[in-house]
Design an enzyme around this catalytic site. Structure first.
Site, PDB file in Angstrom:
ATOM      1  N   GLU A  64     128.035 -56.643 120.519  1.00  0.00           N
ATOM      2  CA  GLU A  64     126.799 -57.279 120.049  1.00  0.00           C
ATOM      3  C   GLU A  64     125.577 -56.581 120.635  1.00  0.00           C
ATOM      4  O   GLU A  64     124.568 -56.387 119.949  1.00  0.00           O
ATOM      5  CB  GLU A  64     126.786 -58.769 120.412  1.00  0.00           C
ATOM      6  CG  GLU A  64     127.671 -59.637 119.535  1.00  0.00           C
ATOM      7  CD  GLU A  64     127.307 -59.525 118.068  1.00  0.00           C
ATOM      8  OE1 GLU A  64     126.096 -59.565 117.725  1.00  0.00           O
ATOM      9  OE2 GLU A  64     128.229 -59.382 117.247  1.00  0.00           O
ATOM     10  N   HIS A 122     120.822 -54.983 112.295  1.00  0.00           N
ATOM     11  CA  HIS A 122     121.880 -55.349 113.246  1.00  0.00           C
ATOM     12  C   HIS A 122     123.253 -55.284 112.578  1.00  0.00           C
ATOM     13  O   HIS A 122     124.205 -54.727 113.144  1.00  0.00           O
ATOM     14  CB  HIS A 122     121.609 -56.762 113.780  1.00  0.00           C
ATOM     15  CG  HIS A 122     122.717 -57.342 114.595  1.00  0.00           C
ATOM     16  ND1 HIS A 122     122.743 -57.299 115.978  1.00  0.00           N
ATOM     17  CD2 HIS A 122     123.855 -57.999 114.234  1.00  0.00           C
ATOM     18  CE1 HIS A 122     123.836 -57.884 116.420  1.00  0.00           C
ATOM     19  NE2 HIS A 122     124.522 -58.328 115.379  1.00  0.00           N
ATOM     20  N   GLU A 123     123.360 -55.847 111.385  1.00  0.00           N
ATOM     21  CA  GLU A 123     124.646 -55.842 110.683  1.00  0.00           C
ATOM     22  C   GLU A 123     125.042 -54.425 110.259  1.00  0.00           C
ATOM     23  O   GLU A 123     126.223 -54.056 110.343  1.00  0.00           O
ATOM     24  CB  GLU A 123     124.586 -56.769 109.464  1.00  0.00           C
ATOM     25  CG  GLU A 123     124.299 -58.227 109.788  1.00  0.00           C
ATOM     26  CD  GLU A 123     125.282 -58.826 110.778  1.00  0.00           C
ATOM     27  OE1 GLU A 123     126.433 -58.347 110.853  1.00  0.00           O
ATOM     28  OE2 GLU A 123     124.895 -59.769 111.493  1.00  0.00           O
TER      29      GLU A 123
END
Length: 290
Positions: free
Chosen positions: A219, A142-143
């Site tokens: 996100e 995700h990062e």
């Protein structure tokens, strides 16, 4: 992102300080005469704060979270962390970022840096201790997704645009109050100064809703990138684990919550100022994606 957020407060402070400086130097009386030059002038100041914050973001992140960069792994966990980030970075097509661990009990992670090939990815000690390797890998993916998507740069540019128009329209409002309402014909009086500061604060808070909306959208994109790199089931599993720990206090600095995986939960009007969608919405979006 943020509780009326250090990021927002910093940008508002830049605008207010700029206004005070311009008033003291008497610059406003010249820039206010021509809307074209005023817009250019506001753009210079509007982008200054966000771009400076972007360029020093890695240094600020390390200092504020006490992140320890892993240069030479000392444990098998650190070795695994470096190897995992290296693999994910290669698959995402970006240069290997710096990797670090910050001392926090809550499960969280963040990515920052001024471009996709000069980034920092850090995870909390609590995340490493309580999450499974697959869940940690999904969080890292995700990062890495944030970095590969260039979210830090895009967010800084959007904040710069917002700052520019807040300063611009605040000065138009200040000029209207000073000239049309207070009938001041001799330069810019105190009415212009007070009205401009007031308008900057109000417009800055309203404009932050736009920035927070974009933050929530990115996100979802980072979750999608994480699912592509680590697998949809692993990404959903990591978000479910984060949801299980949602009651734990978050000690990450407000300026970095926008770039963490686990955001604060707010309802009602406060939800407009959330940097992250609810974990339920993020999980559902991944399930619909398949």
């Amino acid at each position: 992102m943020m509780r009326i957020f250090l990021f927002l407060a910093t940008n508002l402070a830049v605008l207010v300080i700029a206004s005070i400086t311009l008033k003291l130097l008497g610059v406003d009386r010249y820039t206010g005469q021509n809307y074209g030059s005023l817009l250019v002038f506001c753009a210079v100041f509007g982008f200054a704060g966000s771009l400076i914050s972007l360029f020093i973001s890695k240094w600020m992140a390390k200092m504020s979270t006490r992140t320890e960069i892993i240069s030479q792994p000392r444990t098998r966990h650190e070795q695994w962390l470096l190897q995992t980030v290296e693999q994910l970075s290669r698959e995402a097509g970006i240069k290997m970022p710096e990797v670090g661990i910050f001392p926090a009990y809550e499960a969280n992670a963040f990515a920052t840096g001024w471009n996709r090939n000069d980034a920092l990815v850090a995870v909390s000690q609590g995340l490493l201790e309580r999450f499974s390797p697959d869940e940690v890998r999904a969080v890292l993916a995700h990062e890495i997704g944030h970095v590969a998507n260039g979210d830090m740069v895009t967010l800084a540019l959007i904040q710069g645009v917002v700052n520019t128009f807040v300063m611009f329209f605040a000065r138009i409002f200040g000029n209207f109050v000073d000239k049309a309402i207070l009938k001041n014909e001799d330069g810019h009086g105190i009415g212009y100064f007070v009205a401009t500061i007031f308008a900057e604060l109000v417009l800055g808070i309203l404009a932050s809703i736009i920035v927070m909306w974009f933050s929530r959208k990115r996100e979802y994109r980072a979750d999608e990138a994480g699912a592509q790199l680590a697998g949809t089931s692993a990404m959903i599993g990591a978000l479910q684990r984060l949801r299980a720990e949602q009651g734990l206090p978050v000690h990450m600095p407000d300026s970095l919550k926008a770039f963490g995986i686990n955001g604060s939960l707010k309802h009602g009007m406060a939800g407009l100022f959330m940097t992250h969608p609810s974990l339920e919405d993020r999980i559902e979006a991944l399930r619909q994606r398949g």
